[in-house]
Enzyme design. Structure first.
Site, PDB file in Angstrom:
ATOM      1  N   HIS A  91     -68.636-110.553 -40.573  1.00 36.62           N
ATOM      2  CA  HIS A  91     -69.624-109.553 -40.122  1.00 36.62           C
ATOM      3  C   HIS A  91     -69.453-109.282 -38.627  1.00 36.62           C
ATOM      4  CE1 HIS A  91     -74.062-108.069 -40.529  1.00 36.62           C
ATOM      5  NE2 HIS A  91     -73.458-107.455 -39.522  1.00 36.62           N
ATOM      6  N   HIS A 107     -69.026-106.002 -35.598  1.00 29.48           N
ATOM      7  CA  HIS A 107     -69.065-104.568 -35.275  1.00 29.48           C
ATOM      8  C   HIS A 107     -67.991-104.311 -34.223  1.00 29.48           C
ATOM      9  CE1 HIS A 107     -72.888-103.780 -37.413  1.00 29.48           C
ATOM     10  NE2 HIS A 107     -73.101-105.043 -37.137  1.00 29.48           N
ATOM     11  N   ARG A 112     -67.002-101.059 -33.316  1.00 31.27           N
ATOM     12  CA  ARG A 112     -67.411 -99.848 -32.554  1.00 31.27           C
ATOM     13  C   ARG A 112     -66.380 -98.725 -32.483  1.00 31.27           C
ATOM     14  NH1 ARG A 112     -72.437-101.493 -33.229  1.00 31.27           N
ATOM     15  NH2 ARG A 112     -73.208-102.983 -31.710  1.00 31.27           N
ATOM     16  N   ASN A 147     -70.572 -98.889 -39.181  1.00 29.84           N
ATOM     17  CA  ASN A 147     -71.448 -98.023 -38.364  1.00 29.84           C
ATOM     18  C   ASN A 147     -70.767 -97.552 -37.073  1.00 29.84           C
ATOM     19  OD1 ASN A 147     -71.728-100.644 -37.286  1.00 29.84           O
ATOM     20  ND2 ASN A 147     -73.882-100.357 -36.743  1.00 29.84           N
ATOM     21  N   HIS A 167     -77.149-111.373 -42.473  1.00 28.87           N
ATOM     22  CA  HIS A 167     -77.999-111.967 -41.426  1.00 28.87           C
ATOM     23  C   HIS A 167     -79.409-112.366 -41.884  1.00 28.87           C
ATOM     24  CE1 HIS A 167     -79.062-107.726 -41.276  1.00 28.87           C
ATOM     25  NE2 HIS A 167     -78.076-107.385 -40.489  1.00 28.87           N
ATOM     26  N   ASP A 193     -72.252-111.590 -36.661  1.00 33.29           N
ATOM     27  CA  ASP A 193     -72.919-110.294 -36.456  1.00 33.29           C
ATOM     28  C   ASP A 193     -72.666-109.809 -35.026  1.00 33.29           C
ATOM     29  OD1 ASP A 193     -74.226-107.926 -36.807  1.00 33.29           O
ATOM     30  OD2 ASP A 193     -76.208-108.788 -37.122  1.00 33.29           O
ATOM     31  N   HIS A 243     -72.710-104.300 -26.918  1.00 34.54           N
ATOM     32  CA  HIS A 243     -73.313-103.108 -26.302  1.00 34.54           C
ATOM     33  C   HIS A 243     -72.940-103.073 -24.830  1.00 34.54           C
ATOM     34  CE1 HIS A 243     -75.672-101.843 -29.729  1.00 34.54           C
ATOM     35  NE2 HIS A 243     -76.116-103.072 -29.892  1.00 34.54           N
TER      36      HIS A 243
HETATM   37  O1  DOR Z   1     -78.879-106.250 -33.911  1.00 35.64           O
HETATM   38  C1  DOR Z   1     -78.195-105.542 -34.622  1.00 35.64           C
HETATM   39  N1  DOR Z   1     -77.202-104.768 -34.114  1.00 35.64           N
HETATM   40  N2  DOR Z   1     -78.442-105.517 -35.941  1.00 35.64           N
HETATM   41  C2  DOR Z   1     -77.832-104.649 -36.762  1.00 35.64           C
HETATM   42  O2  DOR Z   1     -78.097-104.683 -37.925  1.00 35.64           O
HETATM   43  C3  DOR Z   1     -76.885-103.665 -36.228  1.00 35.64           C
HETATM   44  C4  DOR Z   1     -76.283-104.125 -34.990  1.00 35.64           C
HETATM   45  C5  DOR Z   1     -75.536-103.040 -34.221  1.00 35.64           C
HETATM   46  O3  DOR Z   1     -74.742-102.322 -34.857  1.00 35.64           O
HETATM   47  O4  DOR Z   1     -75.684-102.982 -33.010  1.00 35.64           O
HETATM   48 ZN    ZN Z   2     -74.484-106.241 -38.278  1.00 36.74          ZN
END
Ligand code: DOR
Ligand code: ZN
Length: 432
Positions: A60, A62, A64, A94, A231, A304, A308
């Site tokens: 899991h 991300h 980006r 996403n 999660h 997860d 950012h």
């Molecule tokens: O905290 C999170 N950030 N939870 C999520 O489900 C998505 C993720 C994100 O894509 O930033």
């Molecule tokens: Zn996630």
């Protein structure tokens, strides 16, 4: 070119290895594993008893890219993964555009060729993650996605989720569900409870997650789908997953380091790096997850990893983005807090961070044996380090663990026989 790895303490429950061995790598593969292999002038990596594991999987992540390259790219995320000891990562859809179509999946796969670790794309369940129309599930399966998920969003329409499960089934794919009732969460920013009250922050009740877990379990029962709850963060959610498993449903779950190690008390600092979805929960929830992990009731640990930018996390807590940058701290945190404390052992860890995630994603793993692909994670249990934002390879510096002093660090990661990350100091002789 052959590489000899000397004196590795191998822990590999797949091949029942638990002891000190030498390994010979040839090209992309392991060509020999033995108690002693003579050095015949090979490239040499001396591990002096450090731990060597079959390469771990983060199911899991991300990444980006495409679309949010300022937060992370496939390349920078791959470097972060390697530094965290992962040789394979599954990335959530996403992105912008969303991975709801085979072209975007192909784009990710092509970018992944320049990534130091293996990248497995996950396709979305619905178009544009809007929960309104199913994505191109058949084409996504053909493009090679390993699972379907609208992670970050919840599929609120039960009829659509039912159809998604039926389609996913016919292509042999699991559904990874982000469980969150969007109406009940009330645009909250932290867990509902004592701390949300004293801090005056908008609350998210645990029931917002649990209601959707209950619904998805019912739909998995209706459709026979393979359902993986992403999660997991609450005790009641855990109880429902355990009950579903006992009833013979194919329901699995994962937990993140932050939901195991932090409570909503951490939000007291108003540090936006503690803002994550699902939110950090109360002590009873955290205690239940920790006990369940030790009792073998949770299949996987996943980062997860949600990187950012500084600006995304700037300003008031209410407006900061949700997410924690986790690839580089997951393994070391679990080692420091669970293995060091004798709450889990290394065999448990390999099950939680490799064998079970691989099973859920339908991957075969060979582990450490002659003929297997040389994907390896090397860990120094003695090395101490302090988590520091500046030192993260990830573009996302958003970690609430900054300043934590940890014992145990990833010191080398090998993918397809190639060293993709190293932090071995001079105790480990490398002749390279
Ligand atoms: O905290 C999170 N950030 N939870 C999520 O489900 C998505 C993720 C994100 O894509 O930033
Ligand atoms: Zn996630």
């Amino acid at each position: 070119m052959k590489t000899l790895i000397k004196n590795a303490f191998i822990i590999d429950p797949i091949n029942q290895l638990n002891g000190q061995y030498d390994l010979l790598l040839e090209g992309e593969q392991i060509s020999e594993v033995a108690v002693k292999i003579e050095d015949q002038g090979y490239q040499l990596i001396e591990l002096a008893g450090r731990i060597l594991l079959p390469g771990l999987i983060d199911m899991h992540t991300h990444l980006r890219e495409p679309g949010y390259e300022e937060k992370e790219t496939i390349k920078s995320g791959g470097e972060a993964a390697a530094a965290g000891g992962f040789t394979t990562i599954a990335c959530m859809p996403n992105t912008k555009p969303v991975a709801d179509n085979p072209a975007t999946v192909e784009y990710i796969k092509s970018k992944a060729r320049d990534c130091v670790v293996k990248v497995l794309p996950i396709g979305s369940i619905t178009k544009n993650l809007l929960g309104k129309e199913l994505g191109e599930i058949g084409f996504l399966a053909e493009a090679g996605v390993k699972a379907l998920s609208d992670d970050g969003n919840s599929v609120m329409n039960s009829e659509i989720m039912r159809r998604a499960m039926e389609y996913a089934n016919s292509f042999g794919l699991p559904i990874i569900s982000h469980c969150e009732d969007f109406n009940l969460n009330g645009n909250g920013v932290m867990n509902e409870g004592y701390y949300s009250t004293i801090l005056g922050l908008k609350p998210i009740p645990p029931a917002a997650e649990e209601i959707m877990i209950a619904r998805d379990i019912l739909l998995a029962e209706l459709t026979g789908a393979r359902l993986h709850i992403a999660h997991l963060s609450t005790k009641r959610g855990l109880e429902m997953v355990c009950d579903a498993r006992e009833r013979g449903l194919q329901v699995t779950t994962e937990v993140t380091p932050h939901h195991l190690l932090l409570t909503d008390k951490a939000v007291k600092s108003y540090n936006p790096d503690t803002k994550v979805n699902p939110p950090l929960r109360c002590e009873q929830d955290v205690e239940a997850l920790r006990t369940a992990l030790q009792d073998g009731l949770i299949e996987a640990i996943a980062s997860d990893h949600a990187p950012h930018t500084f600006e995304d996390k700037l300003g008031e807590y209410d407006y900061a983005a949700f997410g924690i940058s986790g690839l580089e701290t997951t393994l070391a945190l679990i080692h420091n807090e669970f293995i060091q404390a004798d709450l889990l052992d290394w065999n448990d860890l390999v099950r939680l961070m490799l064998i079970n995630p691989a099973n859920i994603l339908g991957l075969t793993v060979e582990g450490i044996k002659a003929g297997a692909v040389a994907d390896l994670t090397i860990f120094d249990q003695e090395k101490t380090w302090t988590v520091s934002k500046d030192k993260l390879k990830s573009k996302g510096k958003n970690t609430p663990f900054a300043g934590w002093e940890l014992q145990g660090k990833v010191v080398m990661t090998i993918v397809n026989g190639k060293v993709v990350y190293t932090d071995l100091d001079d105790q480990g002789k490398i002749r390279y």
